[in-house]
Scaffold this active site. Structure first.
Site, PDB file in Angstrom:
ATOM      1  N   GLY A 166     -24.631 146.795  11.521  1.00 48.85           N
ATOM      2  CA  GLY A 166     -24.602 147.839  12.538  1.00 48.85           C
ATOM      3  C   GLY A 166     -25.770 147.683  13.490  1.00 48.85           C
ATOM      4  CD  GLN A 171     -31.279 149.134  15.200  1.00 46.73           C
ATOM      5  OE1 GLN A 171     -30.071 149.312  15.203  1.00 46.73           O
ATOM      6  NE2 GLN A 171     -31.891 148.469  14.235  1.00 46.73           N
ATOM      7  CB  CYS A 187     -33.615 149.076   9.295  1.00 48.84           C
ATOM      8  SG  CYS A 187     -33.498 149.491  11.052  1.00 48.84           S
ATOM      9  CG  LEU A 188     -30.580 144.233  11.915  1.00 48.37           C
ATOM     10  CD1 LEU A 188     -29.523 144.130  13.003  1.00 48.37           C
ATOM     11  CD2 LEU A 188     -30.778 142.894  11.211  1.00 48.37           C
ATOM     12  CG  HIS A 192     -29.194 152.962   9.139  1.00 42.81           C
ATOM     13  ND1 HIS A 192     -30.132 152.583   8.193  1.00 42.81           N
ATOM     14  CD2 HIS A 192     -29.484 152.220  10.250  1.00 42.81           C
ATOM     15  CE1 HIS A 192     -30.940 151.663   8.710  1.00 42.81           C
ATOM     16  NE2 HIS A 192     -30.574 151.418   9.962  1.00 42.81           N
ATOM     17  CD  GLU A 193     -26.580 151.414  12.831  1.00 42.00           C
ATOM     18  OE1 GLU A 193     -27.547 151.487  13.616  1.00 42.00           O
ATOM     19  OE2 GLU A 193     -26.499 150.534  11.955  1.00 42.00           O
ATOM     20  CG  HIS A 198     -31.493 153.278  14.451  1.00 43.83           C
ATOM     21  ND1 HIS A 198     -32.839 152.972  14.336  1.00 43.83           N
ATOM     22  CD2 HIS A 198     -30.864 152.477  13.554  1.00 43.83           C
ATOM     23  CE1 HIS A 198     -33.002 152.042  13.412  1.00 43.83           C
ATOM     24  NE2 HIS A 198     -31.826 151.713  12.918  1.00 43.83           N
TER      25      HIS A 198
HETATM   26  O1  GNR Z   1     -27.643 145.343   8.700  1.00 41.09           O
HETATM   27  C1  GNR Z   1     -27.915 146.439   8.205  1.00 41.09           C
HETATM   28  N1  GNR Z   1     -27.693 146.646   6.894  1.00 41.09           N
HETATM   29  C2  GNR Z   1     -27.798 147.896   6.299  1.00 41.09           C
HETATM   30  C3  GNR Z   1     -27.815 147.945   4.914  1.00 41.09           C
HETATM   31  C4  GNR Z   1     -27.896 149.154   4.257  1.00 41.09           C
HETATM   32  C5  GNR Z   1     -27.948 150.319   4.987  1.00 41.09           C
HETATM   33  C6  GNR Z   1     -27.955 150.286   6.361  1.00 41.09           C
HETATM   34  C7  GNR Z   1     -27.866 149.085   7.016  1.00 41.09           C
HETATM   35  S1  GNR Z   1     -27.831 149.051   8.745  1.00 41.09           S
HETATM   36  C8  GNR Z   1     -28.530 147.477   9.053  1.00 41.09           C
HETATM   37  C9  GNR Z   1     -28.505 147.153  10.523  1.00 41.09           C
HETATM   38  C10 GNR Z   1     -29.384 148.131  11.243  1.00 41.09           C
HETATM   39  O2  GNR Z   1     -30.589 148.149  11.199  1.00 41.09           O
HETATM   40  N2  GNR Z   1     -28.774 149.062  11.930  1.00 41.09           N
HETATM   41  O3  GNR Z   1     -29.503 150.012  12.557  1.00 41.09           O
HETATM   42 NI    NI Z   2     -31.351 150.200  11.481  1.00 46.87          NI
END
Ligand code: GNR
Ligand code: NI
Length: 168
Positions: free
Chosen positions: A46, A51, A92-93, A134-135, A138
């Site tokens: 995601g 980001q 998270c990236l 999670h997104e 952000h």
């Molecule tokens: O790639 C991603 N893997 C992930 C794994 C567990 C919970 C959430 C995520 S989201 C993350 C990509 C990201 O940072 N999205 O904002």
């Molecule tokens: Ni993230």
């Protein structure tokens, strides 16, 4: 198409609140294409516009095994959430190399616009439920580490700042 640069925690720009998109036009679709390319290249499941330093309410997700089921959410809103929560080990990236447990509602119902500006509603569970929550965090300027203890947050900050200095 372009692979965009992903902001890294503790960059203060990750805490800006994204503004709603008012028209899903060609510029928004170009952003979606670039975000998808960036997500697949990373690779991640995601990506939120925040980001890539674009403070508009746009999210892309692909939780499929084959990485061929892109989901696009413009102005996503959680309209229902389950009472019961589930713990998942998140990453998270924008927080590379850090993984920790976060508890969130097990299931959520999300309403959004797609890349054509058409509204849709999606019931989410499992990894998709974790990811969309999670997104949307952000877009609201929240990074998952903010659910962890203050001590863990400060350890993660120094670790990432140290890593940043090592590459500089
Ligand atoms: O790639 C991603 N893997 C992930 C794994 C567990 C919970 C959430 C995520 S989201 C993350 C990509 C990201 O940072 N999205 O904002
Ligand atoms: Ni993230």
């Amino acid at each position: 198409m372009a692979v965009l640069t992903i902001l890294r925690y503790p960059d203060p720009r990750l805490h800006r609140v994204a503004q709603p998109v008012d028209v899903v036009d060609e510029a928004v679709r170009e952003l979606v294409r670039d975000m998808a390319e960036t997500m697949y290249a990373a690779p991640g499941i995601g990506l939120a516009a925040t980001q890539v330093d674009v403070h508009r309410r746009v999210v892309v997700i692909d939780v499929s095994e084959a990485r061929d089921q892109l989901l696009v959410f413009v102005n996503p809103e959680i309209v229902a959430r389950s009472q019961d929560e589930k713990i998942y080990e998140e990453g998270c990236l924008s927080v590379p190399g850090i993984y920790d447990e976060v508890s969130r509602p097990d299931r959520v119902t999300v309403r959004a616009l797609d890349e054509r500006g058409e509204p849709f509603t999606l019931d989410c569970e499992g990894l998709l439920s974790v990811c969309i929550q999670h997104e949307i965090d952000h877009l609201d300027g929240r990074v998952f580490v903010q659910y962890l203890s203050r001590l863990k947050q400060s350890r993660i900050k120094s670790r990432l700042q140290k890593a940043e200095r090592a590459v500089a």
